[in-house]
Write an enzyme that holds these catalytic residues in place. Structure first.
Site, PDB file in Angstrom:
ATOM      1  N   GLU A 198       7.053  -5.564  16.634  1.00 14.84           N
ATOM      2  CA  GLU A 198       7.365  -6.676  17.398  1.00 14.84           C
ATOM      3  C   GLU A 198       8.144  -7.566  16.568  1.00 14.84           C
ATOM      4  O   GLU A 198       7.243  -7.420  14.868  1.00 14.84           O
ATOM      5  CB  GLU A 198       5.915  -6.992  17.582  1.00 14.84           C
ATOM      6  CG  GLU A 198       5.927  -8.615  18.289  1.00 14.84           C
ATOM      7  CD  GLU A 198       4.588  -9.060  18.717  1.00 14.84           C
ATOM      8  OE1 GLU A 198       3.720  -8.066  18.458  1.00 14.84           O
ATOM      9  OE2 GLU A 198       4.466 -10.238  18.678  1.00 14.84           O
ATOM     10  N   ARG A 210      -3.649   5.670  13.604  1.00 17.25           N
ATOM     11  CA  ARG A 210      -2.979   4.460  12.900  1.00 17.25           C
ATOM     12  C   ARG A 210      -3.082   4.908  11.139  1.00 17.25           C
ATOM     13  O   ARG A 210      -4.236   5.852  10.728  1.00 17.25           O
ATOM     14  CB  ARG A 210      -2.961   2.872  12.989  1.00 17.25           C
ATOM     15  CG  ARG A 210      -4.866   2.640  13.167  1.00 17.25           C
ATOM     16  CD  ARG A 210      -4.907   1.610  13.619  1.00 17.25           C
ATOM     17  NE  ARG A 210      -3.789   0.115  13.310  1.00 17.25           N
ATOM     18  CZ  ARG A 210      -2.638  -0.441  13.628  1.00 17.25           C
ATOM     19  NH1 ARG A 210      -2.487  -0.196  14.735  1.00 17.25           N
ATOM     20  NH2 ARG A 210      -2.294  -1.519  13.381  1.00 17.25           N
ATOM     21  N   LYS A 224      -0.333  -7.367  10.507  1.00 20.73           N
ATOM     22  CA  LYS A 224       0.909  -8.613  10.307  1.00 20.73           C
ATOM     23  C   LYS A 224       0.022 -10.030  10.056  1.00 20.73           C
ATOM     24  O   LYS A 224       0.391 -10.648   9.479  1.00 20.73           O
ATOM     25  CB  LYS A 224       1.900  -8.575  10.834  1.00 20.73           C
ATOM     26  CG  LYS A 224       2.486  -7.027  10.998  1.00 20.73           C
ATOM     27  CD  LYS A 224       3.880  -6.753  11.233  1.00 20.73           C
ATOM     28  CE  LYS A 224       3.505  -6.870  12.284  1.00 20.73           C
ATOM     29  NZ  LYS A 224       4.556  -5.880  13.592  1.00 20.73           N
TER      30      LYS A 224
HETATM   31  P1  ATP Z   1       0.123  -4.831  12.876  1.00 22.49           P
HETATM   32  O1  ATP Z   1      -1.165  -4.688  13.926  1.00 22.49           O
HETATM   33  O2  ATP Z   1      -0.216  -4.313  11.843  1.00 22.49           O
HETATM   34  O3  ATP Z   1       0.318  -6.231  13.506  1.00 22.49           O
HETATM   35  P2  ATP Z   1       0.911  -3.922  15.349  1.00 22.49           P
HETATM   36  O4  ATP Z   1       0.731  -2.610  15.642  1.00 22.49           O
HETATM   37  O5  ATP Z   1       1.031  -4.952  15.974  1.00 22.49           O
HETATM   38  O6  ATP Z   1       0.575  -4.023  13.730  1.00 22.49           O
HETATM   39  P3  ATP Z   1       4.497  -3.439  16.024  1.00 22.49           P
HETATM   40  O7  ATP Z   1       5.434  -4.282  15.066  1.00 22.49           O
HETATM   41  O8  ATP Z   1       3.561  -3.749  17.421  1.00 22.49           O
HETATM   42  O9  ATP Z   1       2.795  -4.035  14.815  1.00 22.49           O
HETATM   43  O10 ATP Z   1       4.362  -1.639  15.159  1.00 22.49           O
HETATM   44  C1  ATP Z   1       5.062  -1.005  15.148  1.00 22.49           C
HETATM   45  C2  ATP Z   1       4.896   0.691  15.540  1.00 22.49           C
HETATM   46  O11 ATP Z   1       4.108   0.624  14.197  1.00 22.49           O
HETATM   47  C3  ATP Z   1       3.726   0.978  16.602  1.00 22.49           C
HETATM   48  O12 ATP Z   1       4.582   1.777  17.480  1.00 22.49           O
HETATM   49  C4  ATP Z   1       2.608   0.549  16.058  1.00 22.49           C
HETATM   50  O13 ATP Z   1       1.659   1.437  16.646  1.00 22.49           O
HETATM   51  C5  ATP Z   1       2.618   0.986  15.017  1.00 22.49           C
HETATM   52  N1  ATP Z   1       1.774   0.401  13.335  1.00 22.49           N
HETATM   53  C6  ATP Z   1       1.933  -0.390  13.124  1.00 22.49           C
HETATM   54  N2  ATP Z   1       0.002  -0.491  12.061  1.00 22.49           N
HETATM   55  C7  ATP Z   1       0.400   1.001  12.096  1.00 22.49           C
HETATM   56  C8  ATP Z   1      -0.174   1.307  11.359  1.00 22.49           C
HETATM   57  N3  ATP Z   1      -1.202   1.354  10.160  1.00 22.49           N
HETATM   58  N4  ATP Z   1      -0.605   2.757  10.943  1.00 22.49           N
HETATM   59  C9  ATP Z   1       0.353   3.698  12.185  1.00 22.49           C
HETATM   60  N5  ATP Z   1       1.811   2.919  12.586  1.00 22.49           N
HETATM   61  C10 ATP Z   1       1.160   1.784  12.963  1.00 22.49           C
HETATM   62 MG    MG Z   2       1.294  -5.559  17.808  1.00 21.51          MG
END
Ligand code: ATP
Ligand code: MG
Length: 552
Positions: free
Chosen positions: A34, A258, A268
């Site tokens: 995102e 994760r 984020k």
């Molecule tokens: P955050 O919680 O840090 O804002 P998010 O999951 O909302 O992260 P996205 O941009 O939606 O961020 O994530 C893109 C991809 O990265 C998704 O498939 C998500 O599962 C993966 N991802 C995000 N954080 C992690 C992590 N700590 N470890 C492994 N994969 C991750």
């Molecule tokens: Mg997300």
């Protein structure tokens, strides 16, 4: 790369699918960020996994921006994400945007309404939450659930046409208000949001929810293996339900644990707070766990990929010690970084018996650990040098093998010297050390027959360049700041940045480029910061030479 390892569970699934001839053996994965922030080391794990699988099995990977939430998304983030994925060493097959599918998604929603599988609900968010029940109590259906197909079609068209304000109505899937899985209790598909979108402008005032956009985007692109993190396990039945009801390409979702790293935060939302409230110097502050922060800190793509390989892929979450990340960068930089001398805490050393005005130029390999030494550099030597304050002890103790009054030490790649006297200021601080040198003791050509136990580094005072050096420590004082009482920001380490304004470095470092890795001998790995100018060199410490971290 690490030694041969056995397949992880996702590779096993992919190999099984290929053997079974599923999708004609085709592998297409996607990485779906995102664009609401910069990528962090957790994303690197997801990137290495999805792109790595495709590489390994002759497949491809799409980069898809999950841009369904217009208020929080920005072009700056899109650009930074592309830069970071490329920098990590991966190439995507297609650059996709969920927003490119808004028309299709709308049609899909209409198709579900026509099947009697979706309805417009006028309830407020609070009412919906209450009606949803709890994990132990079933939810209850409201009066909107039984609206006719025609009424739903009309209302949904009116939602799209902008007849209603934000929050007045939502479109929901008609599933099962009594499901044990809360995500299946008539989940939202669309909400009204009169907000400008960074790509579709003001075309839309209704936006699809994650659950309706994500799986359908996968299916539109014919993604074969859609890999996400374990918090999406309860969403999987919904992912499959939409695909089945709409008869779309059967993309499959798989979940992995994760990455959690200690002494930092990774959401984020929290990283944004650190940036916006000025706790750090932007998203790429070298203390941030962002890819751009790690890059500025001096991490290499290879070290991050190696880290992701070493932590492996599992289904159960755990906390990874940041020491492992540091181990990976040390291993890499040991093979690649130039060796240079830099004096971080300088004190003047005068060699009384060395001719005034004389300069010798010595040569040294750029990196003795690299095959062929990686070329060499010249460094000048003269009568006055800078050495580290703690490489001298006026009255050396028994086990002190560096410079002292009456004590001999070797100057790295130069001569053996003996401490003679000191000059002090009014407060008793040493301002100058005087020594004598043994002319026959030159490194590589030593006929002096003298053996010394210690070697210290130095730079010629007449030739040294001045640099600012930034030493970094953990950004947080506790392992899991997001899980402590109170605000995570209460646990910020007040001493995470220590600036040394006057460091003397070898003169040839004026040729270093931003990102060039350098080992300051005996001191650690450093890299030139982007704030460096011709007049003022600025170095970031990437990592110490050895793990000096002591748990508090
Ligand atoms: P955050 O919680 O840090 O804002 P998010 O999951 O909302 O992260 P996205 O941009 O939606 O961020 O994530 C893109 C991809 O990265 C998704 O498939 C998500 O599962 C993966 N991802 C995000 N954080 C992690 C992590 N700590 N470890 C492994 N994969 C991750
Ligand atoms: Mg997300």
């Amino acid at each position: 790369m690490s030694e041969e390892r056995s397949l992880n569970f996702i590779e096993e699934i992919v190999e099984g699918d290929i053997e079974a001839g599923k999708n004609d053996g085709r592998v297409l994965t996607r990485f779906p960020p995102e664009p609401n922030g910069y990528l962090h080391i957790g994303h690197a794990k997801a990137i290495c996994l999805s792109f790595g699988l495709a590489q390994k099995y002759n497949g491809k990977t799409n980069l898809r921006f999950d841009d369904t939430n217009p208020a929080k998304e920005e072009v700056e983030y899109v650009d930074s994400i592309k830069e970071d994925v490329k920098w990590l060493g991966f190439e995507w097959a297609n650059e996709c945007y969920a927003s490119d599918y808004f028309d299709k998604l709308y049609d899909f929603a209409v198709a579900l309404i026509k099947q009697g599988l979706a309805y417009v609900d006028d309830s407020s968010a609070e009412e919906i939450a209450v009606q949803k029940g709890t994990p132990t109590e079933p939810g209850v259906a409201n009066q909107y659930r039984s609206r006719s197909v025609d009424e739903n079609l009309q209302l949904f068209a009116d939602m799209k046409a902008g007849k209603y304000p934000d929050g007045a109505k939502v479109l929901r899937a008609k599933l099962d208000m009594a499901s044990t899985n809360m995500h299946l209790r008539d989940p939202l598909m669309y909400r009204i949001k009169h907000t400008h979108h960074h790509r579709t402008g003001d075309t839309w005032c209704i936006y699809p929810m994650y659950d309706f956009a994500h799986g359908q985007s996968d299916a539109i692109e014919e993604i074969t293996h859609s890999i996400c993190t374990v918090e999406f396990i309860p969403h999987r039945p919904l992912y499959e339900w939409f695909i089945e009801k709409l008869s779309l390409f059967p993309s499959k979702q798989y979940e992995f644990a994760r990455l959690n790293l200690n002494y930092t935060v990774m959401s984020k939302r929290k990283l944004l707070q650190l940036v916006e409230e000025g706790h750090v110097d932007g998203w790429d502050d070298p203390r941030m766990p962002t890819i751009s922060g790690l890059r500025r800190r001096g991490y290499t793509p290879a070290s991050i990929r190696e880290f992701c390989e070493r932590i492996g892929v599992a289904k159960r979450e755990n906390m990874i010690d940041v020491g492992l990340l540091e181990f990976c960068i040390r291993e890499d930089l040991n093979k690649t970084a130039w060796r240079r001398m830099a004096v971080l805490d300088p004190v003047k050393l005068v060699i009384d018996n060395y001719p005034e005005g004389k300069t010798e130029v010595f040569h040294g390999e750029n990196n003795p650990e690299a095959e062929g030494g990686d070329g060499s550099r010249e460094f000048p030597f003269g009568r006055e040098l800078w050495i580290e304050r703690d490489d001298f002890m006026e009255e050396p103790t028994k086990k002190y093998f560096r410079l002292g009054i009456g004590l001999m030490v070797r100057l790295k790649s130069a001569y053996i010297i003996k401490g003679e006297s000191v000059v002090k200021d009014a407060d008793g601080n040493i301002t100058e050390i005087h020594c004598s040198y043994i002319p026959e003791s030159q490194s590589g050509n030593d006929t002096s027959g003298i053996n010394v136990k210690g070697t210290i580094h130095w730079v010629s005072a007449a030739h040294a360049k001045t640099a600012e050096v930034r030493l970094y420590d953990r950004l947080f004082q506790v392992e899991d700041p997001g899980n402590e009482d109170g605000d995570f920001k209460d646990y910020i380490n007040p001493n995470s940045l220590h600036i040394l304004p006057t460091v003397y470095v070898e003169p040839d470092l004026v040729n270093a480029k931003t990102g060039t890795p350098v080992q300051f001998m005996r001191k650690g790995y450093f890299t030139l910061d982007k704030n460096s100018t011709g007049d003022k060199l600025v170095f970031n410490r990437t990592v110490t030479l050895k793990d000096g971290w002591v748990k508090k």
